[in-house]
Design an enzyme around this catalytic site. Structure first.
Site, PDB file in Angstrom:
ATOM      1  N   HIS A  90     -19.926   3.432 -34.336  1.00 47.05           N
ATOM      2  CA  HIS A  90     -20.790   2.379 -33.793  1.00 47.05           C
ATOM      3  C   HIS A  90     -20.474   1.008 -34.386  1.00 47.05           C
ATOM      4  CE1 HIS A  90     -23.257   5.126 -31.537  1.00 47.05           C
ATOM      5  NE2 HIS A  90     -23.546   5.835 -32.609  1.00 47.05           N
ATOM      6  N   ARG A  95     -16.368   6.731 -41.056  1.00 46.42           N
ATOM      7  CA  ARG A  95     -16.877   7.543 -39.934  1.00 46.42           C
ATOM      8  C   ARG A  95     -15.975   7.275 -38.742  1.00 46.42           C
ATOM      9  NH1 ARG A  95     -22.917   7.835 -37.279  1.00 46.42           N
ATOM     10  NH2 ARG A  95     -22.595   5.619 -36.829  1.00 46.42           N
ATOM     11  N   GLU A 127     -26.605  16.377 -35.985  1.00 46.80           N
ATOM     12  CA  GLU A 127     -27.510  15.386 -35.401  1.00 46.80           C
ATOM     13  C   GLU A 127     -27.918  15.715 -33.972  1.00 46.80           C
ATOM     14  OE1 GLU A 127     -25.648  11.482 -35.567  1.00 46.80           O
ATOM     15  OE2 GLU A 127     -23.699  12.252 -34.980  1.00 46.80           O
ATOM     16  N   ASP A 186     -30.039  10.208 -34.219  1.00 45.75           N
ATOM     17  CA  ASP A 186     -29.631  11.083 -33.110  1.00 45.75           C
ATOM     18  C   ASP A 186     -30.353  12.421 -33.172  1.00 45.75           C
ATOM     19  OD1 ASP A 186     -27.779   9.757 -31.345  1.00 45.75           O
ATOM     20  OD2 ASP A 186     -26.437   9.604 -33.049  1.00 45.75           O
TER      21      ASP A 186
END
Ligand code: 3PY
Ligand code: MG
Length: 254
Positions: free
Chosen positions: A44, A69, A148, A174
């Site tokens: 993200h 990530r 998640e 999430d």
């Protein structure tokens, strides 16, 4: 190269920063604070391969551990950021044993995985020889599977049991979206907190690390009492918001 592992072995929860802003000067500043590690977010956040490389150098120069990530399902990127010198990789949306096996395979060298040979730069980042890097990195690095979704929770015991998966990372936003079927997250709210405890217990039961995202210090403190081994604290938005707000709020002429 063993700094993350050794810090985790100290037994107290390890605090780490969560960054999406990819400017190297910013990462250098964040790494100067009292975090043991800095995560650079390619899912993200704004990190691309070049900024991850520069960010890893900045974090290591401050004596801290670089984490990345990767985007969803990008196993090639897991190997690639390891080649850049990452010590831990976080893979989002690991929902099945097949996801976990593919991720672990990209993270570890034979016989545990199928990470392709290209360690010269990563070895140089840590000032070790290529043979020493090859010998030590599988044990020293963390492959963290994000739990998640409801699917992931249902399979969490099998996911943590996969060889090469070193632990889980709880994505509370999430997770709450999936459990509540409501696109507005309620991180660590009443509908998911017992599930969070189950995930932590599953990781611990198989001797793996339990790690988690915390959007604020209160959630981080709560996670520490649950025995979580490594906890992110805040993210760029809150770091900048709190700093700017403090400056503006103290002015007596606006
Ligand atoms: C989540 O909470 O879903 C995360 O992925 C952490 O940013
Ligand atoms: Mg998430």
């Amino acid at each position: 190269m063993r700094r993350l592992l050794e810090r985790l072995e100290a037994g107290t929860p390890l605090p780490f920063a969560w960054c999406g802003i990819s400017d190297t000067r910013y990462i250098d500043m964040v790494a100067g604070y009292n975090f043991d590690a800095v995560l650079m977010d390619m899912q993200h956040g704004f990190f691309d391969e070049a900024s991850v490389q520069n960010g890893i150098s900045a974090v290591v120069a401050k004596g801290k551990s670089p984490l990345v990530r990767i985007p969803v399902g990008r196993w090639d990127m897991a190997s690639r950021v390891m080649d850049f010198g990452a010590l831990g990789v976080v893979a989002p949306m690991i929902n099945s044993v097949a996801d976990a096996q593919a991720f672990a395979g990209a993270m570890k060298y034979i016989p545990r995985g199928e990470r392709s040979f290209g360690p010269r730069h990563a070895a140089s980042v840590y000032g070790v020889s290529v043979p020493d890097y090859l010998e030590g990195i599988d044990a020293a690095s963390l492959a963290l599977a994000m739990i998640e979704t409801r699917e992931a929770v249902a399979a969490v015991e099998e996911i943590v049991a996969v060889d090469g998966i070193d632990g889980i990372l709880i994505g509370p936003g999430d997770l709450s979206i999936s459990v509540r079927q409501n696109r507005l997250p309620d991180a660590y709210g009443p509908d998911t907190i017992e599930i969070v405890k189950t995930i932590i217990a599953a990781a611990k039961a198989s001797g793996k690390k339990a790690t988690a995202f915390a959007g604020n210090p209160e959630d981080a403190n709560m996670l520490a009492t649950l025995g979580v081994d490594m906890i992110s604290i805040g993210e760029d938005g809150s770091y900048i918001d709190k700093g700017i707000a403090m400056h503006i709020d103290r002015l007596n002429f606006v």
